[in-house]
Design a protein around this motif. Structure first.
Motif, mmCIF file in Angstrom:
data_model
loop_
_atom_site.group_PDB
_atom_site.id
_atom_site.type_symbol
_atom_site.label_atom_id
_atom_site.label_comp_id
_atom_site.label_asym_id
_atom_site.label_seq_id
_atom_site.Cartn_x
_atom_site.Cartn_y
_atom_site.Cartn_z
ATOM 1 N N UNK A 170 47.140 40.792 40.206
ATOM 2 C CA UNK A 170 45.949 40.215 40.784
ATOM 3 C C UNK A 170 44.992 41.135 41.267
ATOM 4 N N UNK A 171 45.570 42.557 42.211
ATOM 5 C CA UNK A 171 44.977 43.251 42.758
ATOM 6 C C UNK A 171 43.954 44.000 40.938
ATOM 7 N N UNK A 172 44.956 44.354 40.462
ATOM 8 C CA UNK A 172 43.899 44.785 39.003
ATOM 9 C C UNK A 172 43.060 43.886 38.333
ATOM 10 N N UNK A 173 43.543 42.635 38.923
ATOM 11 C CA UNK A 173 42.086 41.913 37.922
ATOM 12 C C UNK A 173 41.126 42.248 38.950
ATOM 13 N N UNK A 174 40.954 41.563 39.846
ATOM 14 C CA UNK A 174 39.755 43.074 41.056
ATOM 15 C C UNK A 174 39.503 43.570 40.367
ATOM 16 N N UNK A 175 40.477 44.859 40.734
ATOM 17 C CA UNK A 175 39.755 46.381 40.693
ATOM 18 C C UNK A 175 38.777 46.848 39.110
ATOM 19 N N UNK A 176 38.842 45.531 38.206
ATOM 20 C CA UNK A 176 38.799 45.538 36.748
ATOM 21 C C UNK A 176 37.297 44.273 36.808
ATOM 22 N N UNK A 177 37.040 43.207 36.964
ATOM 23 C CA UNK A 177 36.553 41.911 37.527
ATOM 24 C C UNK A 177 35.379 43.299 37.123
ATOM 25 N N UNK A 178 34.777 42.289 36.191
ATOM 26 C CA UNK A 178 32.820 42.412 35.771
ATOM 27 C C UNK A 178 31.440 41.938 36.579
ATOM 28 N N UNK A 179 32.467 40.015 36.918
ATOM 29 C CA UNK A 179 31.327 39.437 37.604
ATOM 30 C C UNK A 179 32.299 38.976 38.492
ATOM 31 N N UNK A 180 30.971 39.137 39.708
ATOM 32 C CA UNK A 180 31.458 38.311 41.142
ATOM 33 C C UNK A 180 32.352 37.308 40.774
ATOM 34 N N UNK A 181 31.947 36.243 40.750
ATOM 35 C CA UNK A 181 32.766 34.353 39.477
ATOM 36 C C UNK A 181 34.321 34.938 39.563
ATOM 37 N N UNK A 182 34.297 36.224 39.345
ATOM 38 C CA UNK A 182 35.955 36.882 38.674
ATOM 39 C C UNK A 182 37.062 37.115 39.685
ATOM 40 N N UNK A 183 35.644 38.345 41.153
ATOM 41 C CA UNK A 183 36.328 38.613 41.815
ATOM 42 C C UNK A 183 36.792 37.414 42.934
ATOM 43 N N UNK A 184 36.029 36.309 42.719
ATOM 44 C CA UNK A 184 35.971 35.331 43.543
ATOM 45 C C UNK A 184 36.887 34.704 43.121
ATOM 46 N N UNK A 185 37.480 34.324 42.174
ATOM 47 C CA UNK A 185 38.700 33.597 42.054
ATOM 48 C C UNK A 185 39.566 34.383 42.102
ATOM 49 N N UNK A 186 39.766 35.981 41.984
ATOM 50 C CA UNK A 186 40.908 37.087 42.188
ATOM 51 C C UNK A 186 41.443 37.228 43.735
ATOM 52 N N UNK A 187 40.650 36.677 44.602
ATOM 53 C CA UNK A 187 40.825 36.146 46.318
ATOM 54 C C UNK A 187 41.207 34.776 46.222
ATOM 55 N N UNK A 188 41.201 34.026 45.364
ATOM 56 C CA UNK A 188 41.727 32.980 45.535
ATOM 57 C C UNK A 188 43.095 33.250 44.727
ATOM 58 N N UNK A 189 43.268 34.339 44.348
ATOM 59 C CA UNK A 189 44.810 34.082 43.427
ATOM 60 C C UNK A 189 45.602 35.116 44.545
ATOM 61 N N UNK A 190 45.099 35.357 45.901
ATOM 62 C CA UNK A 190 45.589 36.947 46.455
ATOM 63 C C UNK A 190 46.029 36.188 47.567
ATOM 64 N N UNK A 191 44.607 34.656 47.866
ATOM 65 C CA UNK A 191 45.550 33.994 49.103
ATOM 66 C C UNK A 191 46.355 33.258 48.462
ATOM 67 N N UNK A 192 47.083 32.934 47.964
ATOM 68 C CA UNK A 192 47.729 32.372 46.811
ATOM 69 C C UNK A 192 49.013 33.026 47.476
ATOM 70 N N UNK A 193 49.101 33.926 46.821
ATOM 71 C CA UNK A 193 50.481 35.427 47.159
ATOM 72 C C UNK A 193 50.542 36.212 48.239
ATOM 73 N N UNK A 194 49.237 35.583 49.120
ATOM 74 C CA UNK A 194 50.269 36.946 50.386
ATOM 75 C C UNK A 194 50.081 36.072 51.114
#
Length: 449
Positions: free
Chosen positions: A97-121
């Motif tokens: 998920x952090x790889x996805x966030x690092x590559x995120x081209x839009x704020x919405x993908x960043x938003x989704x990435x942080x949701x997944x981070x919350x699940x995994x963390x």
């Protein structure tokens, strides 16, 4: 374990060290993005810092909401399928998920990435259950102190490392966090043994137990656990007075800039680490769980009162050691709760506790930040910049009364099924002795979060 227990093997030491590192990485992953996330959002939306602040608030709230929802899910899954599987999947998912966030081209993908981070963390609840599986009752507070030290280390190093890496590249902190999580997964894949034997696992996965409100029903079945869990919630809620208002409060009242704020946060983390990694282990044999709880909570109240009433910066600094000494109460309270719950429900217990902490994170920041803003505004009923800390002190005073009630009525006898299972006398049982020896680096030695 008794004194005849064999010395911990290198495999067993590595297993405990892995849990320690997993908790530290979860906190590190949370903290490492704090200095760079607003700037990355500004870059993605092409807007102002004010607009970015709205996104930061939304992302932070949703992160905690995911923790609230999925902590009991992970806990229940670990009760059914074992701790190792859940922890490894979480570590791998966090890395990807952090790889996805690092590559995120839009704020919405960043938003989704942080949701997944919350699940995994949310794997922190499973890590706590792992400790309850392998550590004897009398040593659990020390073990939870080790996890508290890991939390403190992550709290100190996360924002500092994020700021350093972010100065090089705004996306570099996410790549580093991804690498650390994936390395942790590979390490755990080869060294982490399963702590929950098949015969002690739940027979089926029950969604009524896995949803956050269903998980809290477990606490109602154990009245003293419910009371101590309420204390745990109040402690976490009060803590958000510091998280949500400290930077603004220090600037408004003392004129402290970012450098001074960074130094004081490091001081908080250092004091917390000393309390969790050293004092709990040394004081627990002398005082016991109940006295530790009733000493720690009033000290925390004193710390928040210093924060709220200090008109000059040095008085605020005096309150920090008192606040951190309040950490003496958390590990023994958690240890007492594990002693009252059946072994096959330890994952559900830790999931419920993590959900309570996340619930505090959903409502706490808005509560304290809005109170701070109101009481320094022109419409304030009285000018009181420290209102957030004074409310925190009041919450912890209530927690002290509730804790006193709980520990006076808690069941003292050890349940039959809570005794150390035969399967832990072999390969895994000596892990418990790790928390009383100097197998970890000196600043990570256990004592009881």
């Amino acid at each position: 374990m008794d004194s005849a227990s064999p010395a911990p093997s290198s495999r067993q030491k590595a297993a405990f060290a892995f849990i320690f590192v997993t908790v530290m990485l979860d906190m590190l992953a949370f903290g490492i993005i704090i200095p760079v996330l607003p700037h990355l959002i500004v870059e993605l939306i092409g807007g102002s810092m004010a607009q970015a602040a709205v996104w930061v608030g939304a992302i932070s709230t949703m992160f905690m909401l995911m923790q609230f929802i999925f902590s009991p899910v992970q806990g229940t899954l670990s009760d059914r399928f074992g701790r190792r599987t859940v922890i490894l999947i979480s570590s791998f998912g966090l890395g990807v998920d952090f790889i996805v966030i690092a590559l995120a081209p839009t704020v919405w993908l960043l938003f989704v990435g942080r949701l997944v981070s919350g699940i995994c963390a949310a794997s922190f609840s499973t890590a706590n259950a792992y400790i309850a599986d392998i550590v004897p009752r009398e040593k659990r507070a020390a073990a939870y102190g080790a996890l508290g030290a890991a939390f403190a280390i992550g709290f100190i190093t996360g924002p500092a490392l994020g700021g350093l890496l972010g100065h090089i590249s705004i996306r570099l902190p996410f790549w580093v966090a991804a690498g650390l999580s994936l390395i942790n997964f590979c390490y755990g894949f080869f060294v982490l043994p399963e702590s929950l034997p098949a015969e002690r696992r739940s027979k089926r996965f029950d969604w009524s137990h896995a949803n956050p409100f269903g998980a809290l029903v477990l606490l109602r079945r154990y009245p003293q656990v419910f009371a101590l869990a309420s204390v745990y919630f109040l402690i976490n809620l009060a803590q958000f007075s510091l998280n949500s208002t400290y930077v603004l409060y220090a600037d408004y009242r003392y004129g402290w800039g970012t450098q001074a704020v960074g130094y004081t946060l490091a001081f908080v983390g250092l004091c917390s680490g000393i309390v969790q990694a050293v004092l709990v282990r040394r004081l627990m044999p002398k005082l016991g769980e109940r006295r530790m709880i009733m000493i720690g909570l009033p000290l925390c109240v004193v710390g928040y009162l210093f924060f709220g009433f200090s008109s000059v910066g040095w008085m605020f600094l005096v309150g920090i050691p008192f606040l951190c000494l309040g950490g003496l109460s958390g590990p023994p309270a958690q240890a007492l709760m594990t002693q009252q719950v059946d072994p096959h429900e330890q994952g559900r217990l830790q999931g419920a506790l993590s959900s309570l902490a996340s619930l505090a994170g959903i409502f706490g920041p808005a509560l304290f930040a809005n109170l701070f803003g109101l009481f320094i505004s022109d419409h304030a009923p009285v000018h009181l910049p420290g209102i957030a800390f004074l409310l925190a002190a009041l919450l912890l005073a209530a927690a002290t009364v509730l804790a006193d009630y709980a520990i006076r009525h808690i069941h003292l006898a050890q349940p039959a099924d809570q005794q150390t299972p035969p399967s832990l006398h072999g390969e895994l049982s000596p892990i418990a002795d790790v928390v009383t020896h100097d197998h970890l680096p000196h600043h990570q030695q256990e004592s009881s979060p």
